[in-house]
Design a protein around this motif. Structure first.
Motif, mmCIF file in Angstrom:
data_model
loop_
_atom_site.group_PDB
_atom_site.id
_atom_site.type_symbol
_atom_site.label_atom_id
_atom_site.label_comp_id
_atom_site.label_asym_id
_atom_site.label_seq_id
_atom_site.Cartn_x
_atom_site.Cartn_y
_atom_site.Cartn_z
ATOM 1 N N LEU A 1 0.822 -1.117 -0.003
ATOM 2 C CA LEU A 1 0.101 0.037 0.054
ATOM 3 C C LEU A 1 0.878 1.236 0.120
ATOM 4 C CD1 LEU A 1 -2.826 -1.071 2.468
ATOM 5 C CD2 LEU A 1 -2.717 -1.440 -0.160
ATOM 6 N N GLY A 2 2.081 1.136 -0.695
ATOM 7 C CA GLY A 2 2.725 2.405 -0.870
ATOM 8 C C GLY A 2 3.707 2.725 0.066
ATOM 9 N N ILE B 1 8.457 -14.867 5.522
ATOM 10 C CA ILE B 1 9.701 -14.808 4.985
ATOM 11 C C ILE B 1 9.893 -15.245 3.551
ATOM 12 C CG2 ILE B 1 11.799 -16.418 5.088
ATOM 13 C CD1 ILE B 1 11.216 -16.882 8.087
ATOM 14 N N ASP B 2 8.607 -15.943 2.982
ATOM 15 C CA ASP B 2 8.602 -16.510 1.538
ATOM 16 C C ASP B 2 8.370 -15.203 0.980
ATOM 17 O OD1 ASP B 2 8.817 -19.104 2.248
ATOM 18 O OD2 ASP B 2 6.584 -19.523 2.079
ATOM 19 N N VAL B 3 7.669 -14.060 1.121
ATOM 20 C CA VAL B 3 7.587 -12.907 0.440
ATOM 21 C C VAL B 3 8.934 -11.661 0.650
ATOM 22 C CG1 VAL B 3 5.115 -13.307 0.038
ATOM 23 C CG2 VAL B 3 5.954 -11.968 2.014
ATOM 24 N N ALA B 4 9.705 -12.138 1.431
ATOM 25 C CA ALA B 4 10.779 -11.235 1.527
ATOM 26 C C ALA B 4 11.166 -10.265 0.268
ATOM 27 C CB ALA B 4 12.054 -11.943 2.107
ATOM 28 N N GLY B 5 11.268 -9.152 0.333
ATOM 29 C CA GLY B 5 11.839 -8.301 -0.663
ATOM 30 C C GLY B 5 10.743 -8.109 -1.575
ATOM 31 N N LEU B 6 9.277 -8.539 -1.537
ATOM 32 C CA LEU B 6 8.425 -8.212 -2.457
ATOM 33 C C LEU B 6 7.304 -7.309 -1.889
ATOM 34 C CD1 LEU B 6 7.690 -12.239 -3.380
ATOM 35 C CD2 LEU B 6 9.318 -10.453 -4.414
ATOM 36 N N ASP B 7 6.235 -7.003 -2.987
ATOM 37 C CA ASP B 7 5.305 -6.079 -2.440
ATOM 38 C C ASP B 7 3.820 -7.120 -2.329
ATOM 39 O OD1 ASP B 7 4.321 -3.037 -2.630
ATOM 40 O OD2 ASP B 7 2.712 -4.387 -3.720
ATOM 41 N N ILE B 8 3.335 -6.848 -1.206
ATOM 42 C CA ILE B 8 2.338 -7.584 -0.805
ATOM 43 C C ILE B 8 0.961 -6.972 -0.745
ATOM 44 C CG2 ILE B 8 3.728 -9.513 0.329
ATOM 45 C CD1 ILE B 8 3.446 -8.290 3.311
ATOM 46 N N SER B 9 0.860 -5.981 -1.569
ATOM 47 C CA SER B 9 -0.243 -5.095 -1.219
ATOM 48 C C SER B 9 -1.559 -5.987 -1.577
ATOM 49 C CB SER B 9 -0.255 -3.982 -2.325
ATOM 50 O OG SER B 9 1.046 -2.984 -1.989
ATOM 51 N N HIS B 10 -1.526 -7.051 -2.306
ATOM 52 C CA HIS B 10 -2.861 -7.876 -2.592
ATOM 53 C C HIS B 10 -3.128 -8.513 -1.299
ATOM 54 C CE1 HIS B 10 0.628 -10.436 -2.848
ATOM 55 N NE2 HIS B 10 -0.125 -11.544 -2.617
ATOM 56 N N TRP B 11 -2.412 -8.582 0.028
ATOM 57 C CA TRP B 11 -2.876 -9.016 1.187
ATOM 58 C C TRP B 11 -3.892 -8.282 1.784
ATOM 59 C CZ3 TRP B 11 1.664 -11.553 4.360
ATOM 60 C CH2 TRP B 11 2.448 -12.689 3.488
ATOM 61 N N PHE B 12 -3.991 -6.905 1.315
ATOM 62 C CA PHE B 12 -4.518 -5.714 2.157
ATOM 63 C C PHE B 12 -5.596 -5.075 1.363
ATOM 64 C CE2 PHE B 12 -0.264 -6.348 3.741
ATOM 65 C CZ PHE B 12 -0.398 -6.630 4.946
ATOM 66 N N ASP B 13 -6.605 -4.656 2.284
ATOM 67 C CA ASP B 13 -7.839 -3.810 1.563
ATOM 68 C C ASP B 13 -7.200 -2.597 1.829
ATOM 69 O OD1 ASP B 13 -10.007 -2.254 1.279
ATOM 70 O OD2 ASP B 13 -11.270 -3.789 2.606
ATOM 71 N N PRO B 14 -6.948 -1.712 0.703
ATOM 72 C CA PRO B 14 -6.460 -0.232 0.790
ATOM 73 C C PRO B 14 -7.415 0.731 1.331
ATOM 74 C CG PRO B 14 -7.442 -1.095 -1.586
ATOM 75 C CD PRO B 14 -7.210 -2.172 -0.914
ATOM 76 N N ARG B 15 -8.769 0.123 1.393
ATOM 77 C CA ARG B 15 -9.774 1.134 2.098
ATOM 78 C C ARG B 15 -9.566 1.330 3.681
ATOM 79 N NH1 ARG B 15 -15.096 -1.367 0.249
ATOM 80 N NH2 ARG B 15 -13.868 -2.993 0.883
ATOM 81 N N THR B 16 -9.112 0.071 4.206
ATOM 82 C CA THR B 16 -9.085 -0.131 5.515
ATOM 83 C C THR B 16 -7.600 -0.332 5.958
ATOM 84 O OG1 THR B 16 -9.246 -2.681 5.862
ATOM 85 C CG2 THR B 16 -11.333 -1.201 5.894
#
Length: 221
Positions: free
Chosen positions: A32-33, A55-70
């Motif tokens: 989320l930026g 650990i599996d997502v180290a170094g990556l963007d994980i914005s898809h895990w989160f709701d950008p509104r909340t």
């Protein structure tokens, strides 16, 4: 070259910088930026199986895990139980409760890590660009990846690893002294990436050049 105070400005990071921190002992992620250093989180929960998805997502963007509104974890309706459950595509992780009541889960951890400001270290750049920096005194020519949001002082800080005395130089573009408190774009150094993509040109061959003139150079006008 005196810098104005930049204490109120966040630090900007490129995706390449985030991706270089990709081990269990040095783990950054972005979402989320913003950029988060989760190394301490991993250290505090060492040995916990719930660290694996992180650990599996180290170094990556994980914005898809989160709701950008909340700014909270996404949820979905389980098709079997019809319960509202956290969306964890890589498996359940630290501070996510189990899908069913369990005496093994301690819910007194306080703020979940994705909302804890202590892990937030800066802002993920919305647009990176490359700039050629030419030292007129030494003829050192360096291409540097920067964030489009960064001002020239912040770009200078990036360049220090190539020249520790960079602050002793006057920075110019097209013969004009640059305002070190403004961005490249604000200094009239246009980002031509779109044009290069349209023309299918290698942009590193035509990068705009910032010229560094040593302040004690007697040949400088």
């Amino acid at each position: 070259m005196k810098k104005d105070s930049q204490e109120s400005r966040p630090r900007f990071f490129t995706p390449n910088e985030v991706s270089s921190h990709n081990t269990a002992s040095d783990i950054w992620v972005s979402f989320l930026g913003h950029v988060y250093d989760l190394s301490k989180l991993v250290e505090e929960h060492s040995g916990d199986v719930l660290l694996k998805p992180i650990i599996d997502v180290a170094g990556l963007d994980i914005s898809h895990w989160f709701d950008p509104r909340t700014h909270d974890i996404r949820h979905y309706i389980d098709p079997v139980t019809h319960c509202l459950l956290p969306y964890t595509p890589n498996g359940r992780f630290i501070h996510i409760s189990p899908p069913y009541p369990s005496s093994d889960f301690a819910n007194d951890y306080g703020i979940p890590w994705w909302k804890d400001e202590k892990y937030k270290i800066g802002v993920l750049s919305k647009k990176v660009r490359f700039i050629r920096i030419l030292n007129v005194l030494t003829l050192q020519d360096q291409i540097v990846e920067v964030c489009s949001e960064e001002n020239m002082n912040e770009i200078l800080d990036r360049y220090l690893k190539y020249n520790q005395h960079a602050a002793s130089y006057t920075w110019k573009y097209n013969g004009e002294v640059l305002d070190m408190n403004k961005t490249l774009e604000e200094n009239g150094i246009k980002d031509d990436d779109t044009d290069f993509d349209r023309l299918k040109m290698r942009d590193d061959s035509y990068l705009q050049s910032v010229m560094l003139y040593y302040n004690d150079d007697l040949t400088e006008a």
